[in-house]
Write a protein that holds these residues in place. Structure first.
Motif, mmCIF file in Angstrom:
data_model
loop_
_atom_site.group_PDB
_atom_site.id
_atom_site.type_symbol
_atom_site.label_atom_id
_atom_site.label_comp_id
_atom_site.label_asym_id
_atom_site.label_seq_id
_atom_site.Cartn_x
_atom_site.Cartn_y
_atom_site.Cartn_z
ATOM 1 N N ARG A 1 29.962 36.161 -14.209
ATOM 2 C CA ARG A 1 28.683 36.095 -13.211
ATOM 3 C C ARG A 1 29.281 35.029 -12.148
ATOM 4 O O ARG A 1 28.903 35.020 -10.963
ATOM 5 N N VAL B 1 31.660 36.557 -9.758
ATOM 6 C CA VAL B 1 30.847 37.527 -8.719
ATOM 7 C C VAL B 1 30.062 36.786 -7.760
ATOM 8 O O VAL B 1 30.099 37.128 -6.503
ATOM 9 N N SER B 2 29.738 35.572 -8.145
ATOM 10 C CA SER B 2 28.900 34.765 -7.143
ATOM 11 C C SER B 2 29.660 34.145 -6.161
ATOM 12 O O SER B 2 29.492 34.018 -5.047
ATOM 13 N N THR C 1 30.594 36.869 -3.914
ATOM 14 C CA THR C 1 29.516 37.151 -2.751
ATOM 15 C C THR C 1 29.523 36.114 -1.678
ATOM 16 O O THR C 1 29.307 36.436 -0.630
ATOM 17 N N GLU C 2 29.767 34.977 -2.218
ATOM 18 C CA GLU C 2 29.795 33.910 -0.937
ATOM 19 C C GLU C 2 31.084 34.015 -0.033
ATOM 20 O O GLU C 2 30.731 33.830 0.979
ATOM 21 N N VAL D 1 32.508 36.812 0.778
ATOM 22 C CA VAL D 1 31.913 38.279 1.411
ATOM 23 C C VAL D 1 30.919 37.765 2.546
ATOM 24 O O VAL D 1 31.293 38.091 3.686
ATOM 25 N N ALA D 2 30.013 36.892 2.042
ATOM 26 C CA ALA D 2 29.292 36.613 3.098
ATOM 27 C C ALA D 2 29.680 35.726 4.159
ATOM 28 O O ALA D 2 29.275 35.818 5.503
#
Length: 230
Positions: free
Chosen positions: A202, A205-206, A209-210, A212-213
């Motif tokens: 997790r 993934v977090s 995600t950051e 990619v953002a």
């Protein structure tokens, strides 16, 4: 009364009552009786009513034989019901040992809990119901008094090892419990490892995600610069 009402309301709404915050012996006992009372059927299925009541006569003639018959009959109820009944009767046996202070002796406990332990769905009049009360009370007394004999192990352990409860050796039973405890410890460690792996996943993934953002933000900023130049 307010405390009990709050906890009962939590229970009926499917919430876990906060007994540490507003718990007392009366609230706990009320919740226990409520839980047992709202079950679709008694802990011992009502279909076995006649079989259990028949043991009363055997027990009066020969208590040992009566307990043995009840032990075999208890194997016919579902495992979850058996384990619940085992915990309840073992607990009630301990409660009645303090009857000098709590006033809940074997007789009183049997009166309170017998209607939830076993019911007669065929009772269709007041006279029959009054007769049933005495029978159910006697069955409950036998189970509480002989709880250690009737419920030596939980059903899961019994089924896993195909035990014969009438001949099991005490030392053998102790070893089985120790083995089961070790297995549970191993399973607990394995679960802890899996939970840690899931937590790490997790976190990854977090972070992704950051990332990619951030990249999407940079792309938008670059496009805005290009548009402004055009």
């Amino acid at each position: 009364a307010v405390v009990s009402t709050q906890s009962t309301g939590d229970f009926q709404e499917g919430l876990e009552p906060n007994l540490e915050l507003r718990g007392d012996t009366h609230t706990v006992s009320s919740l226990l009786k409520l839980y047992l009372r709202v079950l679709p059927d008694s802990i011992i299925p009502s279909s076995l009513y006649e079989d259990f009541v028949a043991i009363i006569l055997t027990h009066q003639i020969n208590p040992v034989e009566g307990v043995n018959e009840m032990q075999h009959l208890l194997r016919r109820i579902p495992a979850s019901n058996y384990n619940t009944l085992r915990m309840l009767c073992t607990f009630l046996y301990k409660v009645q040992t303090f009857s000098a202070s709590n006033l809940m002796d074997l007789n009183n406990l049997s009166i309170v809990f017998s209607p939830t332990i076993l019911k007669n769905r065929g009772a269709d009049n007041l006279e029959k119901e009054m007769e049933d009360i005495q029978k159910l009370k006697k069955v409950t007394e036998i189970m509480i008094t002989n709880s250690s004999k009737l419920f030596p192990v939980d059903r899961q352990l019994e089924d896993e090892n195909e035990l014969d409860l009438t001949t099991i050796d005490t030392e053998e039973l102790k070893n089985m419990y120790q083995i089961k405890a070790i297995k549970l410890q191993v399973q607990s460690r394995e679960l802890a490892v899996k939970e840690q792996e899931l937590s790490d996943l997790r976190a990854r993934v977090s972070r992704l995600t950051e990332t990619v953002a951030e990249q999407e933000t940079q792309i938008r900023q670059s496009r805005n610069k290009i548009d402004s130049l055009e």
